[in-house]
Motif scaffolding. Structure first.
Motif, PDB file in Angstrom:
ATOM      1  N   ASP A  27     -42.402  -4.368  19.847  1.00  8.38           N
ATOM      2  CA  ASP A  27     -41.602  -3.327  20.495  1.00  8.38           C
ATOM      3  C   ASP A  27     -40.285  -3.888  21.026  1.00  8.38           C
ATOM      4  O   ASP A  27     -39.239  -3.241  20.907  1.00  8.38           O
ATOM      5  N   VAL A  76     -33.950   1.508  28.569  1.00 10.07           N
ATOM      6  CA  VAL A  76     -35.158   2.032  29.221  1.00 10.07           C
ATOM      7  C   VAL A  76     -36.241   2.299  28.192  1.00 10.07           C
ATOM      8  O   VAL A  76     -37.403   1.929  28.379  1.00 10.07           O
ATOM      9  N   PHE A  77     -35.878   2.945  27.093  1.00  9.45           N
ATOM     10  CA  PHE A  77     -36.886   3.366  26.121  1.00  9.45           C
ATOM     11  C   PHE A  77     -37.455   2.203  25.318  1.00  9.45           C
ATOM     12  O   PHE A  77     -38.644   2.183  25.006  1.00  9.45           O
ATOM     13  N   PHE A  80     -37.904  -1.398  28.861  1.00  8.60           N
ATOM     14  CA  PHE A  80     -38.727  -1.186  30.057  1.00  8.60           C
ATOM     15  C   PHE A  80     -40.020  -0.436  29.755  1.00  8.60           C
ATOM     16  O   PHE A  80     -41.046  -0.709  30.367  1.00  8.60           O
ATOM     17  N   ARG A  81     -39.986   0.520  28.824  1.00  8.26           N
ATOM     18  CA  ARG A  81     -41.203   1.255  28.480  1.00  8.26           C
ATOM     19  C   ARG A  81     -42.267   0.345  27.867  1.00  8.26           C
ATOM     20  O   ARG A  81     -43.430   0.398  28.270  1.00  8.26           O
ATOM     21  N   PRO A  82     -41.924  -0.538  26.878  1.00  9.56           N
ATOM     22  CA  PRO A  82     -42.952  -1.461  26.379  1.00  9.56           C
ATOM     23  C   PRO A  82     -43.482  -2.417  27.441  1.00  9.56           C
ATOM     24  O   PRO A  82     -44.672  -2.742  27.438  1.00  9.56           O
ATOM     25  N   TYR A  84     -43.735  -1.710  30.631  1.00  9.05           N
ATOM     26  CA  TYR A  84     -44.633  -0.894  31.453  1.00  9.05           C
ATOM     27  C   TYR A  84     -45.976  -0.683  30.745  1.00  9.05           C
ATOM     28  O   TYR A  84     -47.035  -0.824  31.354  1.00  9.05           O
ATOM     29  N   LEU A  85     -45.938  -0.354  29.459  1.00 12.16           N
ATOM     30  CA  LEU A  85     -47.182  -0.152  28.714  1.00 12.16           C
ATOM     31  C   LEU A  85     -47.992  -1.443  28.614  1.00 12.16           C
ATOM     32  O   LEU A  85     -49.222  -1.415  28.614  1.00 12.16           O
ATOM     33  N   THR A  96     -54.301   3.679  27.159  1.00 14.60           N
ATOM     34  CA  THR A  96     -53.023   3.470  26.491  1.00 14.60           C
ATOM     35  C   THR A  96     -53.143   2.508  25.320  1.00 14.60           C
ATOM     36  O   THR A  96     -52.547   2.735  24.270  1.00 14.60           O
ATOM     37  N   ARG A 100     -52.454   3.315  21.320  1.00 14.50           N
ATOM     38  CA  ARG A 100     -51.532   2.521  20.491  1.00 14.50           C
ATOM     39  C   ARG A 100     -52.244   1.964  19.262  1.00 14.50           C
ATOM     40  O   ARG A 100     -51.649   1.826  18.205  1.00 14.50           O
TER      41      ARG A 100
END
Length: 103
Positions: A27, A76-77, A80-82, A84-85, A96, A100
């Motif tokens: 990611d 962010v997309f 930061f999102r990966p 966070y996940l 989650t 995935r």
């Protein structure tokens, strides 16, 4: 029987941990590629507009805010999102990581 169960549980945790890291790196790599493509495309379009049309201060300020707005969205997309996940997936009760896996 109990040792076999703990051995299987530890094996599953190591496999999920490796898969979690592979998902994070793929990611982040995808995010770096999209961010680099966005910057290069922005610079190309900006150069074309500067060389073919007279540029006003309004155009420069709008393009500046569009560049940082799009860069912030991609950051962010795709970064930061990966992350966070990745952090959320440590809790195995959370679905989650399973979602995935099944994508």
């Amino acid at each position: 029987m109990n040792s076999k169960y703990s051995e299987l549980k530890n094996n599953l945790r190591s496999i999920l941990s490796r898969f979690r890291w592979e998902l994070l790196f793929s990611d982040l790599l995808k995010g770096a590629v999209f961010l680099a493509a966005y910057v290069l495309l922005y610079l190309f379009v900006y150069y074309c507009f500067i060389s073919f049309f007279p540029v006003t201060v309004f155009f420069k300020s709008v393009s500046f805010f569009l560049f940082f707005g799009g860069g912030f969205f991609l950051l962010v997309f795709f970064v930061f999102r990966p992350l966070y996940l990745f952090i959320v997936s440590f809790n195995l009760r959370n679905k989650t990581l399973l979602r995935r896996l099944l994508q």
